[in-house]
Design a protein around this motif. Structure first.
Motif, mmCIF file in Angstrom:
data_model
loop_
_atom_site.group_PDB
_atom_site.id
_atom_site.type_symbol
_atom_site.label_atom_id
_atom_site.label_comp_id
_atom_site.label_asym_id
_atom_site.label_seq_id
_atom_site.Cartn_x
_atom_site.Cartn_y
_atom_site.Cartn_z
ATOM 1 N N ARG A 115 0.847 -1.100 -0.042
ATOM 2 C CA ARG A 115 0.002 0.124 0.000
ATOM 3 C C ARG A 115 0.741 1.318 -0.052
ATOM 4 N N VAL A 116 2.058 0.958 0.576
ATOM 5 C CA VAL A 116 2.899 2.415 0.750
ATOM 6 C C VAL A 116 3.381 2.792 -0.720
ATOM 7 N N ALA A 117 3.178 1.927 -1.691
ATOM 8 C CA ALA A 117 3.691 2.317 -3.037
ATOM 9 C C ALA A 117 2.537 2.847 -3.894
ATOM 10 N N ASN A 118 1.446 2.910 -3.406
ATOM 11 C CA ASN A 118 0.041 3.418 -4.062
ATOM 12 C C ASN A 118 0.210 4.624 -4.429
ATOM 13 N N TYR A 119 -0.420 5.355 -5.601
ATOM 14 C CA TYR A 119 -0.617 6.529 -6.074
ATOM 15 C C TYR A 119 -2.124 6.701 -6.390
ATOM 16 N N PRO A 120 -2.526 7.893 -6.746
ATOM 17 C CA PRO A 120 -3.990 8.070 -6.994
ATOM 18 C C PRO A 120 -4.319 7.375 -8.301
ATOM 19 N N PHE A 121 -5.485 6.696 -8.010
ATOM 20 C CA PHE A 121 -6.074 6.061 -9.197
ATOM 21 C C PHE A 121 -6.634 7.113 -10.398
ATOM 22 N N GLN A 122 -6.382 6.685 -11.838
ATOM 23 C CA GLN A 122 -6.617 7.669 -12.794
ATOM 24 C C GLN A 122 -7.535 6.902 -13.758
ATOM 25 N N PRO A 123 -8.805 7.025 -13.566
ATOM 26 C CA PRO A 123 -9.857 6.139 -14.619
ATOM 27 C C PRO A 123 -9.478 6.325 -16.069
ATOM 28 N N ALA A 124 -8.948 7.405 -16.498
ATOM 29 C CA ALA A 124 -8.639 7.692 -18.041
ATOM 30 C C ALA A 124 -7.383 6.889 -18.179
ATOM 31 N N LEU A 125 -6.260 6.625 -17.295
ATOM 32 C CA LEU A 125 -5.074 5.688 -17.809
ATOM 33 C C LEU A 125 -5.746 4.409 -17.673
ATOM 34 N N ALA A 126 -6.763 4.100 -16.625
ATOM 35 C CA ALA A 126 -7.223 2.680 -16.675
ATOM 36 C C ALA A 126 -8.069 2.138 -17.978
ATOM 37 N N TRP A 127 -8.615 3.133 -18.380
ATOM 38 C CA TRP A 127 -9.354 2.841 -19.796
ATOM 39 C C TRP A 127 -8.307 2.680 -20.951
ATOM 40 N N LEU A 128 -7.304 3.440 -20.873
ATOM 41 C CA LEU A 128 -6.196 3.430 -21.813
ATOM 42 C C LEU A 128 -5.654 1.831 -21.611
ATOM 43 N N PRO B 138 -2.345 1.287 -10.146
ATOM 44 C CA PRO B 138 -1.739 2.536 -9.558
ATOM 45 C C PRO B 138 -1.024 2.077 -8.287
ATOM 46 N N ASN B 139 0.211 1.548 -8.586
ATOM 47 C CA ASN B 139 0.879 1.181 -7.537
ATOM 48 C C ASN B 139 2.640 1.147 -8.042
ATOM 49 N N PHE B 140 3.314 1.774 -7.630
ATOM 50 C CA PHE B 140 4.718 1.725 -8.261
ATOM 51 C C PHE B 140 5.379 0.333 -8.385
ATOM 52 N N VAL B 141 4.982 -0.361 -7.394
ATOM 53 C CA VAL B 141 5.714 -1.772 -7.451
ATOM 54 C C VAL B 141 4.928 -2.876 -8.165
ATOM 55 N N ALA B 142 3.686 -2.884 -8.152
ATOM 56 C CA ALA B 142 2.870 -3.810 -8.650
ATOM 57 C C ALA B 142 2.718 -3.279 -10.331
ATOM 58 N N GLY B 143 2.522 -1.989 -10.458
ATOM 59 C CA GLY B 143 2.304 -1.709 -11.731
ATOM 60 C C GLY B 143 3.533 -1.693 -12.846
ATOM 61 N N LEU B 144 4.708 -1.196 -12.358
ATOM 62 C CA LEU B 144 5.875 -1.095 -13.136
ATOM 63 C C LEU B 144 6.545 -2.289 -13.125
ATOM 64 N N SER B 145 6.371 -3.211 -12.127
ATOM 65 C CA SER B 145 7.378 -4.533 -12.131
ATOM 66 C C SER B 145 7.274 -5.247 -13.266
ATOM 67 N N GLY B 146 6.151 -5.064 -14.131
ATOM 68 C CA GLY B 146 5.905 -5.714 -15.415
ATOM 69 C C GLY B 146 7.069 -5.173 -16.409
ATOM 70 N N LEU B 147 7.164 -3.899 -16.465
ATOM 71 C CA LEU B 147 8.151 -3.293 -17.029
ATOM 72 C C LEU B 147 9.486 -3.580 -16.976
ATOM 73 N N ILE B 148 9.758 -3.548 -15.635
ATOM 74 C CA ILE B 148 11.091 -4.026 -15.079
ATOM 75 C C ILE B 148 11.338 -5.632 -15.144
ATOM 76 N N GLY B 149 10.433 -6.411 -15.197
ATOM 77 C CA GLY B 149 10.494 -7.955 -14.874
ATOM 78 C C GLY B 149 10.703 -8.435 -16.478
ATOM 79 N N PHE B 150 9.915 -7.877 -17.308
ATOM 80 C CA PHE B 150 9.765 -8.339 -18.832
ATOM 81 C C PHE B 150 11.032 -7.984 -19.710
ATOM 82 N N GLY B 151 11.259 -6.459 -19.277
ATOM 83 C CA GLY B 151 12.397 -5.646 -19.824
ATOM 84 C C GLY B 151 13.687 -6.562 -19.575
ATOM 85 N N THR B 152 13.878 -6.986 -18.315
ATOM 86 C CA THR B 152 15.127 -7.521 -17.964
ATOM 87 C C THR B 152 15.141 -8.852 -18.802
#
Length: 195
Positions: A67-80, A144-158
């Motif tokens: 939860r500490v890595a959460n940031y505000p949910f943006q519906p427009a980004l989620a639709w995208l 909208p979580n810096f860990v869960a949201g971005l981990s795919g880019l880092i994990g797959f990018g690796t």
């Protein structure tokens, strides 16, 4: 769009992914491998990718952690993100359909392996990687979580950056100038536009 719906879309992306993959995986297993570049390095890369695209986001979807890595949910980004997830699934399906029995989760060449240059492979050498990049982008937009949201880019990018060159060397060794010519006219993960 709500956060709960965005999380459900991410979960449906993963379920859809495996529904598409299972029949192709079963069919490919019946075709023996003639040459493989599997090893500890490959296992580590696949594990890193799985952690980023599967494990960490599923922990977040199920528990909200961390939860500490959460940031505000943006519906427009989620639709995208939902649109990108649909594109990822479509490309994933088209890639499997074009590969047929030549598909493998690892760096393998199967008996009677042929160079696939039709379907989505007409435009891109690695559309499976393209589909995984789309998954990672969708994940970042939906969660909208810096860990869960971005981990795919880092994990797959690796996985991508440490594996794609090795895969191309394997294909060059197997198909020689035919693959070299194919490389010259296609992009790795995005179509190459010629003037």
């Amino acid at each position: 769009m709500t956060l709960s719906i965005a999380k459900a879309i991410y979960a449906l992306l993963a379920v859809g992914w495996y529904i598409i993959r299972i029949p192709h995986e079963r069919r490919a297993r019946r075709t023996p491998v003639s040459r493989s570049a599997r090893g500890l390095r490959e296992i580590i890369l696949l594990s890193i990718s799985f952690t980023g695209l599967g494990l960490l986001p599923f922990i977040y979807v199920a528990t909200g952690f961390p939860r500490v890595a959460n940031y505000p949910f943006q519906p427009a980004l989620a639709w995208l993100g939902a649109l990108v997830a649909i594109a990822a699934l479509i490309l994933f399906h088209l890639t499997h359909r074009a590969l047929g029995r030549n598909w493998s989760v690892s760096l393998d060449l199967r008996e009677s392996h042929r160079l696939v240059t039709e379907g989505v492979y007409r435009y891109v050498r690695h559309p499976m990687y393209s589909a995984f990049w789309l998954w990672a982008i969708a994940q970042a937009l939906l969660l909208p979580n810096f860990v869960a949201g971005l981990s795919g880019l880092i994990g797959f990018g690796t996985l991508y950056f440490f594996r794609v060159g090795q895969e191309e060397r394997l294909m060059l060794d197997a198909f020689g100038t035919e693959y070299g010519d194919y490389m010259a006219r296609t992009g790795r993960v995005m179509p190459r536009f010629h003037a």
